[in-house]
Design an enzyme around this catalytic site. Structure first.
Site, short mmCIF file in Angstrom:
data_model
loop_
_atom_site.label_atom_id
_atom_site.label_comp_id
_atom_site.label_asym_id
_atom_site.label_seq_id
_atom_site.Cartn_x
_atom_site.Cartn_y
_atom_site.Cartn_z
CE1 TYR A 95 13.98 31.58 5.74
CE2 TYR A 95 13.96 29.18 5.52
CZ TYR A 95 13.77 30.43 4.97
OH TYR A 95 13.40 30.55 3.67
CE LYS A 138 -0.45 -0.30 5.04
NZ LYS A 138 -1.25 -0.88 6.14
#
Ligand SMILES: *Cc1c(COP(=O)(O)O)cnc(C)c1O
Length: 345
Positions: free
Chosen positions: A242, A33
């Site tokens: 950042y 899956k």
């Protein structure tokens, strides 16, 4: 090129399947899956077929239809979500076997496709998918007369061998299915490791095939090598990234590498992981940004051209631990931008 390379070792994958198959007293299927846990269901399933897999499981019918195109008419493709409204043509045309989860699904399936294969999923306590005990009691006789190909259930706590939920679900599954003449399935990877009481006629491993916990003995399947775009000197006291989230405590060399949270390397792993220049551990510093990660390569013996994020030195599960998640989530988040290289002898 700045694209990172995800290497998928198909021989390691089939080695893991064989190892789980050897532990199992039952037939061993394979769960592919979510695009083979992010690694490419088509390539993964074809490699597993060559190793002897004849039964696959997917989550939804659309995945089953795609898989059918990739692997041809022979293997059985079972669908955990069962027979949803709108799925009938796909189930029929693509020869999918839905695991029916409710009375509604049973009625839908037997009315629309009375001669088409199906299985039944029972709930034994997880309360996620499957018929409840009283529902099963009401329909078992009728349903069993239509000869389902499988009766299955799923364990909620199989990754914790000592958990009392395991024997409790085992007892419930036996109570619901003992004496029926239909093949039975309870175990995924964790259930296989709980021992043969849990194996019944068919096991359904997923994550262990891909090298993930709880299959401790798994051979690593996934490698991720990320190109260095640029290396710079950063003087002691300067900051990186950042929010100035890292400050150099010594004069440092900082490499910027080409992968980020848009590639499944979630921001939560910022502080906790390392990457590797050959055998040298180089800490990730600053924040993981969308396409870029910064790394302290001061201690690397020479300027690295690429850095290894997943592989022999660091597993999917150790990265998951650092990010506060599980290997399953890291695997299925692996980004679409990676160049995928499939390796087999
Ligand atoms: C995903 C899934 C599996 C495979 O589980 P793993 O833990 O990855 O081995 C088996 N059965 C069901 C019902 C599943 O949803």
């Amino acid at each position: 090129m700045a694209t990172a390379t995800l290497t998928i070792d198909l021989d390691a994958l089939t080695t893991n399947w064989r190892a789980l198959d050897a532990l199992s007293t039952a037939q061993t299927a394979a769960v592919v899956k979510a695009d083979g846990y992010g690694l490419g269901a088509d390539r993964v399933a074809r490699a597993l077929m060559r190793a002897g897999v004849t039964r696959f499981f997917v989550a939804v019918a659309e995945e089953g239809a795609e898989l059918r195109q990739a692997i041809g008419p022979k293997p059985e493709i079972n669908v955990f979500a069962g027979h949803m409204s709108g799925d009938t043509d796909m189930i029929s045309d693509m020869q999918l076997t839905p695991m029916l989860n409710s009375i509604d699904q049973i009625v839908r399936h037997l009315e629309a496709l009375p001669n088409h294969a199906f299985g039944i999923q029972l709930d034994t306590g997880m309360n996620r998918l499957g018929l409840e005990e009283p529902e099963w009691a009401a329909v078992a006789e009728t349903v069993l007369a239509r000869k389902p190909s499988l009766v299955m259930s799923h364990l909620a706590c199989a990754d914790e061998p000592e958990h009392p939920m395991n024997p409790q679900q085992l007892a419930t599954f036996k109570r619901l299915t003992d004496g029926i003449s239909v093949p039975r399935s309870l175990a995924a990877t964790g259930g296989i490791l709980l021992g043969s009481d849990y194996h019944f006629d068919l096991t359904r491993p997923g994550v262990g095939l891909y090298g993930g916990m709880p299959f401790v003995e798994a051979t690593p399947v996934v490698g991720l090598s990320v190109p260095v775009i640029q290396i710079r000197d950063v003087a002691a006291g300067e900051t990186v990234g950042y929010a100035n989230s890292w400050m150099a405590e010594r004069d440092s060399r900082v490499a910027t590498i080409s992968a980020g949270y848009a590639d499944g390397l979630i921001r939560a792993m910022s502080a906790g992981i390392d990457v590797f220049a050959e055998d040298t551990r180089c800490p990730v510093i600053g924040r993981v940004s969308m396409d870029l990660i910064t790394v302290d390569v001061t201690d690397a013996p020479q300027e690295p051209k690429t850095l290894e994020l997943l592989g022999q030195h660091q597993s999917v599960d150790s990265v998951a631990d650092a990010a506060g998640t599980i290997g399953y989530e890291i695997l299925t988040s692996l980004g679409a931008r990676y160049y995928r290289r499939y390796k087999s002898a």
